[in-house]
Design an enzyme around this catalytic site. Structure first.
Site, PDB file in Angstrom:
ATOM      1  N   LEU A 107      -9.281 -14.517  -9.079  1.00 39.09           N
ATOM      2  CA  LEU A 107     -10.376 -13.606  -9.420  1.00 39.09           C
ATOM      3  C   LEU A 107     -11.708 -14.348  -9.459  1.00 39.09           C
ATOM      4  O   LEU A 107     -11.803 -15.443 -10.011  1.00 39.09           O
ATOM      5  CB  LEU A 107     -10.086 -12.970 -10.781  1.00 39.09           C
ATOM      6  CG  LEU A 107     -10.957 -11.797 -11.201  1.00 39.09           C
ATOM      7  CD1 LEU A 107     -10.832 -10.633 -10.227  1.00 39.09           C
ATOM      8  CD2 LEU A 107     -10.580 -11.343 -12.604  1.00 39.09           C
TER       9      LEU A 107
ATOM     10  N   GLY B  14      -3.043 -13.293  -8.330  1.00 39.23           N
ATOM     11  CA  GLY B  14      -4.173 -13.402  -7.414  1.00 39.23           C
ATOM     12  C   GLY B  14      -5.139 -14.459  -7.904  1.00 39.23           C
ATOM     13  O   GLY B  14      -4.813 -15.270  -8.778  1.00 39.23           O
TER      14      GLY B  14
ATOM     15  N   GLU C 136     -15.232   1.442  -3.632  1.00 41.09           N
ATOM     16  CA  GLU C 136     -14.823   0.104  -3.190  1.00 41.09           C
ATOM     17  C   GLU C 136     -15.190  -0.178  -1.724  1.00 41.09           C
ATOM     18  O   GLU C 136     -14.840  -1.212  -1.192  1.00 41.09           O
ATOM     19  CB  GLU C 136     -13.315  -0.082  -3.392  1.00 41.09           C
ATOM     20  CG  GLU C 136     -12.849   0.152  -4.815  1.00 41.09           C
ATOM     21  CD  GLU C 136     -13.335  -0.880  -5.822  1.00 41.09           C
ATOM     22  OE1 GLU C 136     -14.053  -1.824  -5.433  1.00 41.09           O
ATOM     23  OE2 GLU C 136     -12.996  -0.758  -7.004  1.00 41.09           O
TER      24      GLU C 136
END
Length: 135
Positions: free
Chosen positions: A39, A37, A77
């Site tokens: 970040l 990914g 989240e």
């Protein structure tokens, strides 16, 4: 639908970080792992990950009482299924452990509708290790 028992964390839920106490009671086993990914560090004090091909370092946590653990993590989240105002989306990815095992797990990915804000305000985390970046 089969419920996974592992989640990959890369920020404030990691050991030694500010929200680790939320996941700690549910953690049966924790090991270092990586996912792919990109970040970012956010000016609000936590990281955001989006799709990418860079290694992102974190922890693969095997959970007990998975439904309750996911309920608390979803709340933290700001994630609800099928809601288009989520801050993060809970997705399934493959994490790679230090031994080289590939493990399917949940991961909270920064929501696509927030990418423009991320591009303007986020700071790329070199090396993909947010706890080390924050020092």
């Amino acid at each position: 639908m089969l419920m996974l028992t592992k989640v990959f964390v890369y920020g404030t839920l990691c050991q030694g970080q500010r929200y680790h106490h939320i996941i700690a009671p549910f953690a049966k086993h924790t090991q270092k792992a990586t996912v792919r990914g990109t970040l970012y560090d956010l000016p609000v004090g936590y990281p955001a990950m989006i799709e990418g091909d860079n290694p992102v370092k974190g922890e693969l946590v095997e959970l007990q009482n998975v439904p309750e653990a996911l309920r608390l993590l979803d709340e933290l989240e700001d994630y609800e299924p099928n809601r288009d105002t989520n801050e993060y989306e809970r997705i399934v990815v493959k994490a790679v452990t230090e031994r080289g095992d590939e493990v399917e797990c949940y991961l909270y990915l920064y929501a696509p509708n927030r990418r423009e804000w991320l591009a303007e305000h986020g700071t790329l985390v070199p090396g993909g290790d947010w706890p080390s970046f924050k020092g």
